[in-house]
Motif scaffolding. Structure first.
Motif, short mmCIF file in Angstrom:
data_model
loop_
_atom_site.label_atom_id
_atom_site.label_comp_id
_atom_site.label_asym_id
_atom_site.label_seq_id
_atom_site.Cartn_x
_atom_site.Cartn_y
_atom_site.Cartn_z
N PRO A 196 8.87 2.35 23.24
CA PRO A 196 9.25 1.01 23.69
C PRO A 196 8.90 -0.10 22.70
O PRO A 196 9.52 -1.13 22.72
CB PRO A 196 8.44 0.84 24.98
N GLY A 197 7.87 0.07 21.85
CA GLY A 197 7.52 -1.03 20.96
C GLY A 197 6.81 -0.61 19.70
O GLY A 197 6.15 -1.44 19.06
N GLN A 198 6.90 0.64 19.31
CA GLN A 198 6.18 1.13 18.14
C GLN A 198 6.97 0.88 16.86
O GLN A 198 8.20 0.83 16.86
CB GLN A 198 5.87 2.62 18.27
N MET A 199 6.24 0.73 15.78
CA MET A 199 6.82 0.60 14.44
C MET A 199 6.56 1.90 13.69
O MET A 199 5.46 2.47 13.77
CB MET A 199 6.16 -0.58 13.70
N GLN A 200 7.53 2.38 12.95
CA GLN A 200 7.38 3.63 12.22
C GLN A 200 8.01 3.50 10.84
O GLN A 200 9.12 2.98 10.70
CB GLN A 200 8.03 4.79 12.99
N PHE A 201 7.28 3.97 9.82
CA PHE A 201 7.83 4.05 8.47
C PHE A 201 7.04 5.11 7.71
O PHE A 201 5.92 5.46 8.07
CB PHE A 201 7.76 2.70 7.74
N SER A 202 7.65 5.61 6.66
CA SER A 202 7.01 6.62 5.82
C SER A 202 6.90 6.06 4.40
O SER A 202 7.72 5.25 3.97
CB SER A 202 7.82 7.93 5.81
N PHE A 203 5.89 6.51 3.69
CA PHE A 203 5.64 6.05 2.33
C PHE A 203 5.23 7.23 1.47
O PHE A 203 4.77 8.27 1.98
CB PHE A 203 4.54 4.97 2.31
N THR A 204 5.38 7.07 0.16
CA THR A 204 4.96 8.07 -0.82
C THR A 204 4.03 7.41 -1.82
O THR A 204 4.39 6.39 -2.42
CB THR A 204 6.16 8.69 -1.54
N ALA A 205 2.85 7.97 -1.99
CA ALA A 205 1.85 7.45 -2.91
C ALA A 205 1.58 8.48 -4.00
O ALA A 205 1.56 9.69 -3.73
CB ALA A 205 0.54 7.12 -2.18
N THR A 206 1.39 8.02 -5.24
CA THR A 206 1.14 8.90 -6.38
C THR A 206 0.02 8.32 -7.23
O THR A 206 -0.16 7.11 -7.31
CB THR A 206 2.41 9.08 -7.24
N ASP A 207 -0.72 9.21 -7.88
CA ASP A 207 -1.76 8.84 -8.84
C ASP A 207 -2.04 10.05 -9.70
O ASP A 207 -1.85 11.20 -9.27
CB ASP A 207 -3.03 8.36 -8.12
#
Length: 864
Positions: free
Chosen positions: A306-317
């Protein structure tokens, strides 16, 4: 005579084939005796080598080293002397006896023997010759035995393993060049030091987070080598102060006394490293730079109802990311500055959300998903700037920013709820909006009798009093308190606490209609359609419960239509497809037709439900329906218990980043099997050894006790079942007996804590109950001479507004959309069954799902 010559020839040939087995056996005896005699010698050598490789020669004073060296040398000489006294080379006879002992009957000894008596008796010689041939054949199978190298009786404390471990550690982590330091350590006095001259040694130690090994400068013969940025170079001087110095331009030299024996520098750039003095060396060092981490957004930031935010990310080092954060700040330039937003906003800090890190595996490159509910934050549903930040072990930071047109938050489709949320947004935007918000809230509450719930009315009036309590402006605490009250009031208006099923159905339809007008997203449409399905299921269930036999119905004039639940579900599916395709006008028309039809709907129980007292068959059918409903509820409780067990085990493995596991809603039809996954459910494993009697009902009974009560109840109902003697009646009784057996097995599984197994048996019991009820309906219909009727929904439609499908076709004779020739219910049912099976197979093949879930899905597939 010829027999004796033949026996001698066979013996010689057999012994000749034993040459290599005898040689190998003799070597094994040599190894056995050498290990037994000299294991203390090589143990002492291993320990001494390991100590020297780790720098023991320079770590202790020379006099102490001399004492230790003397003790070690004496022990080595003593061990060598004792071992030499014990050791003796094995003879040919020893090897022959060892090899002969490995074979049954000792054939080698038999080949070397001669008959003591009967040498002139032909019969005795014949027997002896046969014996020799048999022994020769057995001797041909001789194999050299493995040497016995066990020393447990001679070394009960396993000192030899300690020495071997020390040697392995020295070879892996020690420095072989330090073994040569023993030559410097054995000299005594200053004269010896002057004779040998000053010496040095150096190390290059990379940062710990790189995971790279240290480098020993004395072992580096090449003029150039590479080291990571931040590595520490250390030089130790063993000569007089100032004789050996370190010259370099790879980084600033720290201040140190002139007579310091240790000098160090940190690698900050490529350059030259020179050891100036006797035995000096020089190297060109190439620096491997430690780059800053980076992070990117994968896809788009989406809203999950009903009100959630969702996203995916990629991190590198290059070595690994240690932490990350997502910050959301208001994008003031993109805000539509109208109404309450026209006022200058109050300063507000950006909202920060920690980025999840992998629990295990490499952090050099990874992808994670962020799920967060920011619906109550003042920035919800406003334009924001999202800044992703990641940090590595060295403290370097990587940052990237994205402009989001809307921070996902909960959407309110009820007009009153949406107005209340807008007032809440305005006072959070600026406290100067408090008078305006109070005035608008007074307008909302001016006529509370017009559909405004009493509890919501009281909450809104309380908010108004607080907004009007300040002389010039309200305090921040009052603002936050009012925001909380308005949020609860909006939720009550949006969701409500509706006891009336028809009112709940109307509310769901109104929210869906409002979503059409506002252009809701696909996720919001799916959520609202699910709410509409649940409200319709509750409404149909209430209609069925209130439809009493013999009840007088008003005269049904006009067109009549009969529709099953599958027809209603098909109609809602078409509404959802039209909305997703953007054809809102057609979807709105179908929704209005559905609403009108549902409000005029009646539920019939077939042709046999006329007036008069309830027959024994009807009573038996109602009793079985109650048993079926109770068994379904018990299966639901057992499945929730199974999920609780699985979630309890998963809680210890998660670090505050669990994905919420939602239990699917029942669709209100008896065809749903317990334990079958709804979207969002994660099946658990009931094999964890825990007792399944922890969940109780209102009477305090455990799951197993409730299952036993249902089994006894079914047994009583089966004893008074009508229709016996007919084919359908006997089949109904057989199905109910099968259900009783499945209930008994489910009861035993629950007592043993096997909830997953109990769910399988309960599913079998439910299926047998449904089959038994179907056969009982046939038996009762045969007694009346009628066709068995299924409960149907009958609705009235106005003649001038016939029900049409999205293609404009009239409803068929059976009430299904399209003509009867074009709409094949069996084909539709088969298609849905195939879709369900494909979804189960897809989920069971996903390797990233928990093994317990995939195992449960495989058990579901095995039933079909």
């Amino acid at each position: 005579m010829n027999g004796q010559m033949t026996d001698s020839s066979a013996t010689d040939q057999a012994l000749a084939r034993l040459i290599w087995p005898l040689r190998l056996t003799r070597l094994g005896l040599v190894a056995e005796r050498a290990v037994v005699a000299f294991w203390p010698v090589w143990s002492l050598i291993f320990v001494a080598f390991a100590a020297l490789a780790f720098g023991a020669a320079g770590a202790v004073p020379r006099i102490v080293f001399w004492v230790i060296l003397g003790i070690w040398g004496a022990a080595l000489v003593a061990a060598t002397y004792v071992g030499w006294r014990r050791f003796s080379l094995p003879t040919h006879a020893d090897a022959l006896a060892r090899l002969d002992a490995t074979m049954p009957g000792r054939p080698i000894s038999a080949l070397l023997d001669a008959p003591a008596i009967g040498g002139s008796d032909p019969a005795s010689l014949s027997v002896w010759a046969a014996h020799i041939r048999r022994m020769a054949a057995r001797a041909e199978t001789a194999r050299a035995p493995q040497p016995d190298l066990r020393l447990s009786r001679r070394d009960p404390f396993a000192l030899r393993y300690v020495a071997a471990t020390a040697l392995a550690m020295a070879l892996l982590f020690g420095t072989l060049g330090r073994v040569g330091e023993v030559g410097d350590a054995v000299t005594l006095g200053p004269g010896a030091a002057v004779a040998s001259g000053p010496s040095w040694e150096g190390w290059v130690e990379p940062p710990v987070y790189t995971g790279l090994p240290s480098l020993y400068l004395n072992d580096i013969l090449a003029p150039r080598f590479e080291a990571p940025e931040g590595a520490r170079v250390t030089l130790r001087n063993y000569g007089a102060p100032g004789e050996i110095t370190l010259q370099t331009d790879i980084g600033p030299m720290p201040d140190a006394p002139e007579d310091a024996s240790v000098q160090s520098v940190t690698l900050e750039r490529a350059g030259t490293l020179t050891v100036d003095g006797p035995g000096g060396r020089s190297w060109n060092i190439a620096m491997r730079a430690d780059t800053a981490p980076s992070v990117v957004l994968d896809g788009e930031v989406q809203g999950e109802p009903p009100g959630q935010m969702q996203f995916s990310f990629t991190a590198t080092d290059d070595y690994g990311v240690t932490s990350g954060q997502a910050r959301f700040s208001l994008d003031l330039a993109a805000v539509d500055r109208r109404y309450g937003l026209a006022t200058a906003p109050e300063p507000r800090e950006a909202v920060a959300v920690d980025l999840p890190m992998p629990f295990r595996g490499s952090r050099a490159e990874f992808t994670e998903v962020v799920i967060e509910d920011l619906s109550e934050h003042p920035f919800a549903n406003l334009p924001v700037t999202m800044t992703l930040t990641v940090t590595d072990d060295r403290g370097q930071i990587g940052t990237v920013s994205y402009d989001l047109p809307r921070l996902p938050g909960r959407s309110f489709f009820d007009p009153l709820a949406n107005a209340v949320i807008e007032m809440r947004r305005d006072i959070l935007w600026s406290r100067e909006n408090a008078p305006r918000a109070a005035q608008l809230l007074r307008a909302i509450t001016v006529a509370p009798e017009d559909g405004l719930d009493e509890s919501v009315y009281l909450m809104l009036r309380s908010a108004i009093r607080r907004l009007e309590s300040g002389v010039d402006s309200i305090s921040p605490d009052t603002r936050d308190e009012v925001a909380g009250i308005l949020w609860e009031a909006a939720l009550e208006l949006e969701v409500g606490d509706l006891d009336n099923a028809l009112e709940a159905l109307r509310r769901a339809q109104e929210r869906l209609s409002e979503a059409m007008e506002r252009g809701a997203t696909d996720e919001e449409i799916s959520q609202l359609m699910q709410e509409l399905r649940e409200a319709m299921d509750n409404y149909m269930r209430e209609l069925a419960e209130n439809a009493q036999p013999g009840e007088d119905r008003p005269d049904q004039s006009g067109e009549r239509m009969e529709m099953s639940m599958s027809d209603l579900e098909e109609m809602m599916r078409q509404i959802e497809e039209l909305m997703q395709q953007g054809r809102m006008a057609e979807a709105q028309q179908m929704l209005q037709a559905l609403q009108q039809m549902l409000e005029n709907m009646e539920v019939t129980q077939g042709e046999g439900g006329g007036d008069g007292p309830q027959t024994p068959g009807q009573q038996a059918m109602e009793d079985l329906q109650d048993t079926l409903r109770d068994q379904q509820e018990l299966s639901d409780d057992a499945f929730r218990e199974l999920q609780d067990q699985f979630n309890g085990r998963e809680q210890g493995q998660q670090d505050g980043q669990q994905q919420g596991q939602q239990q699917g809603q029942q669709d209100g039809q008896d065809g749903q099997q317990p334990g079958q996954n709804q979207p969002g459910q994660q099946p658990g494993d009931g094999q964890g050894g825990e007792n399944a009697e922890g969940q109780s009902d209102a009477d305090g009974r455990s799951l197993a006790e409730r299952q036993e009560a249902l089994r006894r109840q079914l047994a009583e109902q089966s004893g008074r079942l009508p229709g016996s003697g007919t084919e359908a009646g006997d089949e109904a009784l057989r199905q109910l007996d099968e259900a009783g057996r499945a209930m008994r097995e489910a009861e035993e599984s629950l007592e043993n804590g096997d909830i997953a197994g109990a769910l399988d048996e309960q599913s079998r019991a439910l299926e047998a109950l449904r089959e038994g009820m179907s056969e009982l309906g046939r038996a009762l219909a045969d007694e009346r001479g009628e066709d068995p009727g299924q409960g149907q929904a009958m609705g009235n439609m106005a003649p001038d507004n016939p029900l049409q499908d999205p293609l404009g076709r009239q409803a068929g004779n059976s009430g299904a959309f399209g003509s009867d020739a074009d709409m094949d219910a069996q084909a539709e049912a088969s298609r849905r069954a195939r879709d369900l099976m494909e979804e189960l197979r897809r989920r069971s093949a996903e390797q990233d799902r928990p093994e317990v879930e995939r195992d449960y899905l495989r058990r579901l597939l095995d039933q079909f």
